[in-house]
Design an enzyme around this catalytic site. Structure first.
Site, PDB file in Angstrom:
ATOM      1  CE  LYS A 133      -3.763  -2.529   2.122  1.00 32.31           C
ATOM      2  NZ  LYS A 133      -4.346  -3.037   3.359  1.00 32.31           N
ATOM      3  CD  GLN A 141      -3.400  -4.801   6.443  1.00 35.78           C
ATOM      4  OE1 GLN A 141      -3.328  -3.847   5.681  1.00 35.78           O
ATOM      5  NE2 GLN A 141      -3.892  -5.961   6.075  1.00 35.78           N
ATOM      6  CG  ASP A 196      -9.912  -1.091   4.158  1.00 32.09           C
ATOM      7  OD1 ASP A 196      -9.512  -1.377   3.013  1.00 32.09           O
ATOM      8  OD2 ASP A 196      -9.272  -1.371   5.182  1.00 32.09           O
TER       9      ASP A 196
END
Length: 284
Positions: free
Chosen positions: A52, A96, A119
């Site tokens: 990322k 995460q 997300d």
């Protein structure tokens, strides 16, 4: 023989388009920043986080990294997320997953502001998705839509069958396919005659978490098959939820594992980061 849907190639196209868009935004004084929080040092998570960061650097998005020890308390993490919610220089927040067992993942997801939830996991983001409102889309399902569209696979009016009903893939995938005017069926572990249902599919999307579960007998001749799974076979090679060797001769188009859906998830995360500033005054 099926046409291979190349996720590496398509994700590169998307990232190049975003790079150009971000460059234009910078010229107008608009900078995008993604905050990435990792708790603990799970090796797979570290690889994802690193990928990322690389994608951010390639596109021109600033990334801030918060690498917290495994024993970080839930309240400490909540406080960090809340401070990033308030920080106007941060456009997107990504925590995460998975988190260590002592931290309530659902609470952390709900703490992230829906306007920074790149997300697309917050209940408000999910609601916006189902209502067809503007907002962040779940990255993997959004990536699958791009794979289909950019490979010339028509969705409108087609019979679309999803195998798996997870909150991460199956459910948001159904919403996005409906938005594209597909006719959608979601199957799961309680579905009767699964084979009969999947054989109706013009587009078959498999996110069941079972190694090489879908074989040729589950697939209609000429279907487009998207494999979301990732496993290791008996030879330690990466493979998916679809038995590629069996299905590839039957399908018209198919994603490989690796190199299919995987690269698209990060590309669409980057798109969500850019989405956070699209339409703002001064960024048109």
């Amino acid at each position: 023989m099926a046409r291979l849907i190349n996720g590496k190639e398509i994700s590169k196209q998307i990232k190049d388009e975003l790079k150009e868009e971000v460059s234009g935004l910078k010229e107008q004084g608009v900078q995008i920043c993604l905050a990435v929080i990792q708790v603990g040092s799970d090796p797979a998570s570290s690889v994802y986080v690193n990928n990322k960061k690389k994608a951010c650097a390639y596109i021109g998005i600033d990334s801030r990294s918060y690498e917290l020890p495994e024993d970080t308390g839930e309240e400490e993490l909540v406080n960090l997320v809340e401070s990033l919610n308030e920080d106007e220089s941060v456009n997107g927040i990504l925590v995460q997953l998975p988190l260590p067992a002592h931290i309530n993942e659902d609470r952390i997801i709900r703490t992230i502001s829906p306007d920074k939830d790149v997300d697309g996991f917050h209940p408000v983001s999910v609601g916006r998705l189902w209502l067809g409102e503007k907002g962040f889309q779940s990255c993997t399902p959004a990536g699958i839509i791009q794979l289909l569209k950019r490979s010339g696979v028509q969705i409108e009016g087609r019979e679309c069958v999803i195998v798996g009903r997870s909150n991460i893939v199956g459910k948001p995938m159904a919403a996005l396919l409906l938005r594209e005017n597909g006719t959608v069926t979601v199957t799961h572990s309680r579905t009767k005659d699964l084979r009969e249902v999947t054989k109706r599919a013009d587009i078959l999307i498999v996110a069941i978490g079972k190694k090489q579960f879908i074989t040729a007998e589950y697939v209609k001749k000429g279907a487009a098959v998207i494999d979301v799974g990732i496993h290791r076979d008996e030879n330690n090679h990466l493979c998916g939820d679809v038995d590629f060797d069996s299905v590839e001769p039957v399908a018209s188009a198919i994603t490989p594992v690796p190199g299919g859906v995987g690269p698209m998830t990060i590309a669409m995360l980057m798109d969500n980061c850019v989405e956070s500033v699209r339409g703002r005054e001064g960024s048109q």
